[in-house]
Enzyme design. Structure first.
Site, PDB file in Angstrom:
ATOM      1  N   LYS A   1       1.004  -2.948   8.942  1.00  0.00           N
ATOM      2  CA  LYS A   1       2.376  -2.200   9.161  1.00  0.00           C
ATOM      3  C   LYS A   1       3.343  -3.041   9.460  1.00  0.00           C
ATOM      4  O   LYS A   1       3.192  -3.400  10.744  1.00  0.00           O
ATOM      5  CB  LYS A   1       2.032  -0.895   9.623  1.00  0.00           C
ATOM      6  CG  LYS A   1       3.491  -0.137   9.857  1.00  0.00           C
ATOM      7  CD  LYS A   1       3.368   1.469  10.656  1.00  0.00           C
ATOM      8  CE  LYS A   1       2.757   2.240   9.642  1.00  0.00           C
ATOM      9  NZ  LYS A   1       2.806   3.485  10.554  1.00  0.00           N
TER      10      LYS A   1
ATOM     11  N   GLY B   1       4.975   4.225   5.895  1.00  0.00           N
ATOM     12  CA  GLY B   1       4.659   5.416   6.654  1.00  0.00           C
ATOM     13  C   GLY B   1       6.009   6.084   7.286  1.00  0.00           C
ATOM     14  O   GLY B   1       7.001   6.007   6.553  1.00  0.00           O
ATOM     15  N   ALA B   2       5.879   6.510   8.526  1.00  0.00           N
ATOM     16  CA  ALA B   2       6.884   7.145   9.071  1.00  0.00           C
ATOM     17  C   ALA B   2       8.137   6.316   9.113  1.00  0.00           C
ATOM     18  O   ALA B   2       9.268   6.833   9.048  1.00  0.00           O
ATOM     19  CB  ALA B   2       6.520   7.615  10.499  1.00  0.00           C
TER      20      ALA B   2
ATOM     21  N   VAL C   1       3.723  -0.571   4.566  1.00  0.00           N
ATOM     22  CA  VAL C   1       2.151  -1.194   4.733  1.00  0.00           C
ATOM     23  C   VAL C   1       1.707  -2.035   3.793  1.00  0.00           C
ATOM     24  O   VAL C   1       1.827  -1.575   2.538  1.00  0.00           O
ATOM     25  CB  VAL C   1       1.266   0.047   5.067  1.00  0.00           C
ATOM     26  CG1 VAL C   1      -0.183  -0.338   5.320  1.00  0.00           C
ATOM     27  CG2 VAL C   1       1.819   1.062   6.022  1.00  0.00           C
TER      28      VAL C   1
ATOM     29  N   ILE D   1       0.910  -1.311  -0.016  1.00  0.00           N
ATOM     30  CA  ILE D   1       0.173  -0.130   0.087  1.00  0.00           C
ATOM     31  C   ILE D   1       0.766   0.958  -0.018  1.00  0.00           C
ATOM     32  O   ILE D   1       0.608   2.076  -0.815  1.00  0.00           O
ATOM     33  CB  ILE D   1      -0.938   0.036   1.202  1.00  0.00           C
ATOM     34  CG1 ILE D   1      -1.960  -0.949   1.083  1.00  0.00           C
ATOM     35  CG2 ILE D   1      -1.576   1.490   1.370  1.00  0.00           C
ATOM     36  CD1 ILE D   1      -2.706  -1.270   2.407  1.00  0.00           C
ATOM     37  N   GLY D   2       1.894   1.337   0.877  1.00  0.00           N
ATOM     38  CA  GLY D   2       2.864   2.365   0.879  1.00  0.00           C
ATOM     39  C   GLY D   2       3.841   2.241   2.049  1.00  0.00           C
ATOM     40  O   GLY D   2       3.852   1.543   2.688  1.00  0.00           O
TER      41      GLY D   2
ATOM     42  N   ASP E   1       1.945  15.209  12.153  1.00  0.00           N
ATOM     43  CA  ASP E   1       2.381  14.776  10.994  1.00  0.00           C
ATOM     44  C   ASP E   1       1.031  14.866  10.090  1.00  0.00           C
ATOM     45  O   ASP E   1       1.115  13.819   9.407  1.00  0.00           O
ATOM     46  CB  ASP E   1       2.982  13.492  10.941  1.00  0.00           C
ATOM     47  CG  ASP E   1       4.124  13.128   9.779  1.00  0.00           C
ATOM     48  OD1 ASP E   1       4.232  14.039   8.836  1.00  0.00           O
ATOM     49  OD2 ASP E   1       4.205  11.957   9.427  1.00  0.00           O
TER      50      ASP E   1
END
Length: 464
Positions: free
Chosen positions: A38, A19-20, A24, A16-17, A130
């Site tokens: 995650k 994160g910090a 994910v 999906i992508g 954030d």
């Protein structure tokens, strides 16, 4: 590559992508519910990142609101940490920005939902630190705050912070310049997000942190909008000096937000939960209950609506398969008998209706109304002798098993309608063997499944 983590599994290709500090993936629970997983590699975690991870878990556990991504579970293994949260199928605000300019009304609607979610952070003395388009997700038209890796508990009135946290382009000037800052840092970030939604680009452009430190001290002028109140609110958010920046109380009391709230309050309290359809419409979209788990029902009322939604799902699927060959007509008929039988059990359930607070408010009456509508829909679409028909669960399971076997054997040659039918048949065959009237469980909805490409539907079928 398929990985199993506790009650969940995911494919490493379903990214999906990021994160910090984690990657994910889209995953699925044992009961078929899509989730976001995650994954944080322990080898990449230093003391600071470990604290961020603990912050995220601690923050998410405190929060329960329809405009905040819901925390579900947490696991540790020898190599990784795993944070399980609800899956949002609508992307994030970056996707909205890429599609082109939004009108002021749409932006105000998004703003209102962000503020609804943020208010729970405020009540828990948390700031996000954030806020940015990538951390504001969308699910079935609902805006949700996500990624709490930098969240910190503070005294909203007095605390000054000096740590560097957040994504540089959306950071407040005080954070960028390493000056003490307050909860107003999130107000700056909110203004940046709203500006970008309206104009498809941030008000500040910088290639590195040095440029950003230079340019962030220059006043930002919000271009004229057709909505002067929205323009003034964004301008108030993007004041360089904190003493000149509006505060949270001023935002929540802004006439623009108050007006939006009043408009919502004039609508019927639960309008929109049922999809509007023509009275004679009898396809798989009928009686779609879209967000019963987000409304503040009592626990037994949520179970009641969950059960009703399950009967609705089977009932509407029966209309979908009517377009298939004759061999599916028996399945369609048995699914309708099942739906009516399930509704009768639900209507007679002492476990649910003897619970306190079921009938004594509008929410309980709403639940009963939905059941009556579903029963009437069944009566309107069934033979006159429906009351004398006996439902046989074993027969239905046998029919489902037969169709599942036949369709699965030819999975690679199925067209889209057949793939959708295969998914629903496998879902019903599995769920009917485990579903109970006194508990919530995942309800598959054909309309939601239709949003996915054939490849993903195929993957979901194989994951059952």
């Amino acid at each position: 590559m398929q990985k199993i983590v506790g009650k969940y599994s995911f494919n490493m290709n379903h990214l999906i992508g990021k994160g910090a500090y984690g990657t994910v993936y889209k995953g699925i629970s044992n009961d078929g519910l899509p989730v976001a997983i995650k994954v944080i590699d322990r080898r990449m975690i230093n003391q600071t990142n470990t604290q961020q991870l603990l912050n995220e878990i601690r923050s998410m556990k405190q929060l329960n609101h329809k405009n905040i991504v819901k925390f579900l579970d947490f696991y540790e293994t020898q190599n990784n940490f795993y944070i399980i949260s609800e899956f949002c199928n609508g992307g994030d605000l970056r996707d909205i920005i890429k599609r082109g300019k939004l009108d002021s009304k749409s932006v105000v609607n998004i703003l209102k939902q962000i503020l609804n979610g943020y208010h729970q952070l405020y009540q828990n003395s948390l700031i996000h630190r954030d806020l940015k388009p990538a951390n504001i997700l969308l699910h079935q038209g609902i805006t949700k705050l996500a990624d709490f890796g930098f969240a910190k508990k503070i005294d909203f009135e007095n605390d000054l912070m000096t740590s560097i946290a957040g994504t540089p382009l959306y950071m407040a000037p005080q954070v960028i310049l390493r000056q003490p800052y307050t909860s107003k840092c999130d107000i700056w970030s909110l203004g940046m997000v709203l500006y970008e939604l309206l104009f498809q680009k941030p008000p500040i452009n910088a290639e590195n942190i040095i440029q950003l430190q230079e340019r962030i001290c220059k006043p930002i002028i919000v271009p004229q909008l057709d909505n002067s109140q929205l323009q003034q609110l964004i301008q108030g958010c993007l004041q360089i000096h904190e003493e000149n920046r509006i505060n949270w109380d001023e935002i929540y009391q802004n006439p623009l937000i108050q007006e939006q709230q009043q408009q919502e309050n004039t609508k019927r309290q639960y309008a929109g939960i049922l999809e509007e359809v023509e009275p004679d419409q009898t396809d798989y979209r009928k009686f779609l209950i879209t967000n019963y788990l987000q409304i503040e029902f009592e626990a037994n009322q949520r179970i009641y609506l969950n059960q009703l939604n399950f009967a609705r799902s089977a009932f509407n699927f029966s209309f979908f398969i009517q377009q298939f060959e004759q061999s599916f007509q028996d399945l369609a008929q048995n699914l309708r008998w099942f739906s009516f039988n399930w509704l009768q059990q639900l209507e007679n359930s002492k476990f649910l209706k003897e619970q306190q607070k079921f009938f004594n408010d509008e929410r309980g009456l709403y639940c009963i109304t939905q059941l009556k509508q579903m029963k009437q829909a069944f009566i309107d679409n069934c033979p006159e002798n429906y009351q004398s028909l006996a439902f046989d669960m074993m027969k239905l399971l046998s029919i489902l098993e037969e169709h599942q076997t036949n369709l699965s054997a030819n999975l690679g040659t199925l067209n889209r309608h057949q793939l959708l039918a295969t998914y629903m048949i496998k879902y019903l065959n599995k769920t009917l063997r485990t579903a109970r009237l006194n508990e919530c469980f995942y309800v598959a909805d054909l309309q939601d499944i239709q949003k996915f490409p054939d490849k993903e539907i195929m993957q979901r079928i194989l994951e059952f």
